[in-house]
Design an enzyme around this catalytic site. Sequence first.
Site, PDB file in Angstrom:
ATOM      1  N   HIS A   7       0.899  -1.400  -0.039  1.00 22.72           N
ATOM      2  CA  HIS A   7       0.643  -0.257  -0.255  1.00 22.72           C
ATOM      3  C   HIS A   7       0.975   1.137   0.041  1.00 22.72           C
ATOM      4  CE1 HIS A   7       0.022  -0.852   4.259  1.00 22.72           C
ATOM      5  NE2 HIS A   7       0.415   0.693   4.488  1.00 22.72           N
ATOM      6  N   GLU A  43      -8.309   4.625   9.902  1.00 24.77           N
ATOM      7  CA  GLU A  43      -8.139   3.875   9.003  1.00 24.77           C
ATOM      8  C   GLU A  43      -9.051   3.609   7.421  1.00 24.77           C
ATOM      9  OE1 GLU A  43      -4.854   0.669   9.422  1.00 24.77           O
ATOM     10  OE2 GLU A  43      -5.440   0.158   7.493  1.00 24.77           O
ATOM     11  N   GLN A  60      -3.595   3.273   1.804  1.00 27.64           N
ATOM     12  CA  GLN A  60      -3.968   3.709   3.002  1.00 27.64           C
ATOM     13  C   GLN A  60      -4.310   5.211   3.412  1.00 27.64           C
ATOM     14  OE1 GLN A  60      -1.198   2.660   6.265  1.00 27.64           O
ATOM     15  NE2 GLN A  60      -3.083   1.512   7.161  1.00 27.64           N
ATOM     16  N   HIS A  84       3.605   7.174   3.761  1.00 26.02           N
ATOM     17  CA  HIS A  84       4.948   5.827   4.107  1.00 26.02           C
ATOM     18  C   HIS A  84       4.199   4.903   2.603  1.00 26.02           C
ATOM     19  CE1 HIS A  84       1.554   5.232   5.776  1.00 26.02           C
ATOM     20  NE2 HIS A  84       1.337   3.222   5.850  1.00 26.02           N
ATOM     21  N   GLU A 134       6.836   0.400   5.388  1.00 24.94           N
ATOM     22  CA  GLU A 134       6.678   0.105   6.183  1.00 24.94           C
ATOM     23  C   GLU A 134       6.932  -1.597   5.171  1.00 24.94           C
ATOM     24  OE1 GLU A 134       2.762   0.894   6.083  1.00 24.94           O
ATOM     25  OE2 GLU A 134       2.241  -1.193   7.395  1.00 24.94           O
TER      26      GLU A 134
HETATM   27  N1  CMX Z   1       8.362  10.383   5.611  1.00 23.16           N
HETATM   28  C1  CMX Z   1       9.442  11.064   5.916  1.00 23.16           C
HETATM   29  N2  CMX Z   1      10.501  11.518   6.724  1.00 23.16           N
HETATM   30  C2  CMX Z   1       9.564  12.110   7.548  1.00 23.16           C
HETATM   31  C3  CMX Z   1       8.262  11.072   8.268  1.00 23.16           C
HETATM   32  C4  CMX Z   1       7.571  10.607   6.723  1.00 23.16           C
HETATM   33  N3  CMX Z   1       6.735   9.604   7.214  1.00 23.16           N
HETATM   34  N4  CMX Z   1       7.861  11.535   9.235  1.00 23.16           N
HETATM   35  C5  CMX Z   1       9.034  12.023   9.819  1.00 23.16           C
HETATM   36  N5  CMX Z   1       9.924  12.075   8.950  1.00 23.16           N
HETATM   37  C6  CMX Z   1      11.699  13.093   9.205  1.00 23.16           C
HETATM   38  C7  CMX Z   1      10.802  14.361   9.424  1.00 23.16           C
HETATM   39  O1  CMX Z   1      10.524  15.140   8.672  1.00 23.16           O
HETATM   40  C8  CMX Z   1      11.905  14.801  10.672  1.00 23.16           C
HETATM   41  O2  CMX Z   1      13.453  15.197   9.608  1.00 23.16           O
HETATM   42  P1  CMX Z   1      13.750  15.902  10.007  1.00 23.16           P
HETATM   43  O3  CMX Z   1      14.820  16.146  11.482  1.00 23.16           O
HETATM   44  O4  CMX Z   1      14.710  16.507   9.251  1.00 23.16           O
HETATM   45  O5  CMX Z   1      13.039  17.213  10.049  1.00 23.16           O
HETATM   46  C9  CMX Z   1      12.665  13.122  11.214  1.00 23.16           C
HETATM   47  O6  CMX Z   1      12.062  12.595  10.615  1.00 23.16           O
HETATM   48  C10 CMX Z   1      12.205  12.668  12.576  1.00 23.16           C
HETATM   49  O7  CMX Z   1      10.455  13.162  12.356  1.00 23.16           O
HETATM   50  P2  CMX Z   1      10.200  13.824  13.694  1.00 23.16           P
HETATM   51  O8  CMX Z   1       8.639  14.295  13.618  1.00 23.16           O
HETATM   52  O9  CMX Z   1      10.510  14.067  14.949  1.00 23.16           O
HETATM   53  O10 CMX Z   1       8.951  12.591  13.981  1.00 23.16           O
HETATM   54  P3  CMX Z   1       9.572  11.742  14.877  1.00 23.16           P
HETATM   55  O11 CMX Z   1      11.043  10.984  15.172  1.00 23.16           O
HETATM   56  O12 CMX Z   1       8.721  11.493  16.414  1.00 23.16           O
HETATM   57  O13 CMX Z   1       9.165   9.787  14.105  1.00 23.16           O
HETATM   58  C11 CMX Z   1       9.304   8.527  12.857  1.00 23.16           C
HETATM   59  C12 CMX Z   1       9.120   9.600  12.465  1.00 23.16           C
HETATM   60  C13 CMX Z   1       9.218   7.784  11.754  1.00 23.16           C
HETATM   61  C14 CMX Z   1      10.161   7.244  13.878  1.00 23.16           C
HETATM   62  C15 CMX Z   1       7.852   7.978  13.299  1.00 23.16           C
HETATM   63  O14 CMX Z   1       6.601   8.338  12.367  1.00 23.16           O
HETATM   64  C16 CMX Z   1       7.100   6.215  13.672  1.00 23.16           C
HETATM   65  O15 CMX Z   1       7.343   5.690  13.878  1.00 23.16           O
HETATM   66  N6  CMX Z   1       6.855   5.736  12.045  1.00 23.16           N
HETATM   67  C17 CMX Z   1       6.461   4.329  12.262  1.00 23.16           C
HETATM   68  C18 CMX Z   1       4.726   3.814  13.187  1.00 23.16           C
HETATM   69  C19 CMX Z   1       3.361   4.858  11.558  1.00 23.16           C
HETATM   70  O16 CMX Z   1       4.004   5.626  10.960  1.00 23.16           O
HETATM   71  N7  CMX Z   1       2.606   4.610  11.644  1.00 23.16           N
HETATM   72  C20 CMX Z   1       1.150   5.553  11.261  1.00 23.16           C
HETATM   73  C21 CMX Z   1       1.078   4.718  10.373  1.00 23.16           C
HETATM   74  C22 CMX Z   1       0.068   3.426  10.797  1.00 23.16           C
HETATM   75  C23 CMX Z   1       0.541   2.354   9.572  1.00 23.16           C
HETATM   76  O17 CMX Z   1       0.649   2.231   8.190  1.00 23.16           O
HETATM   77  O18 CMX Z   1      -1.056   1.077   9.687  1.00 23.16           O
HETATM   78 CO    CO Z   2       0.464   1.236   6.212  1.00 25.76          CO
END
Ligand code: CMX
Ligand code: CO
Length: 146
Positions: A7, A43, A60, A84, A134
């Site tokens: 997705h 979602e 998604q 993502h 993912e």
């Molecule tokens: N795509 C690309 N870059 C991303 C991002 C994304 N979705 N999310 C965060 N970033 C980048 C930010 O821009 C930031 O970069 P800079 O430091 O250069 O500004 C850096 O990563 C850190 O971002 P943050 O805003 O401080 O966010 P966190 O570190 O707290 O969280 C992450 C980032 C990836 C660890 C967190 O989003 C995560 O755990 N994701 C996995 C779970 C998830 O997304 N769940 C929702 C979807 C559920 C599903 O698909 O079922």
């Molecule tokens: Co997903």
Amino acid sequence: MLTRIDHIGIACFDLDKTVEFYRATYGFEVFHSEVNEEQGVREAMLKINDTSDGGASYLQLLEPTRPDSTVAKWLDKNGEGVHHIAFGTADVDGEAAGIRDKGVRVLYEEPRRGSMGSRITFLHPKDCHGVLTELVTSAPVESQEH
Ligand code: CMX
Ligand code: CO
């Protein structure tokens, strides 16, 4: 082996309005919807096509359920858009271990629960050229939750 695009995750402010956009504009219908409290999202999965590995590819659509969720944080910073990409595999544990060995941060020690009873994990976007990635193993078809 990663065998399909499972997705593309799209963050939105209003799930119902976004679902209606995809229906009215492209004719895509909701295949499944759920709330995943652990991920902090409501979602809708829109099935786009079946794939040659016996799986399928979806959009998604994601709306945050709470202000401290990862998607809410992302929307505050970026507005709506592609959040993502998810690759499908028959073996999320093995793929995650192999990718971790290559030096990419895998965010979960063990895969967690995703859409329709799937098992999911994430790779850190900073280790993937800016793309939150993912990995998904779908539940067996007979036990998939709709
Ligand atoms: N795509 C690309 N870059 C991303 C991002 C994304 N979705 N999310 C965060 N970033 C980048 C930010 O821009 C930031 O970069 P800079 O430091 O250069 O500004 C850096 O990563 C850190 O971002 P943050 O805003 O401080 O966010 P966190 O570190 O707290 O969280 C992450 C980032 C990836 C660890 C967190 O989003 C995560 O755990 N994701 C996995 C779970 C998830 O997304 N769940 C929702 C979807 C559920 C599903 O698909 O079922
Ligand atoms: Co997903």
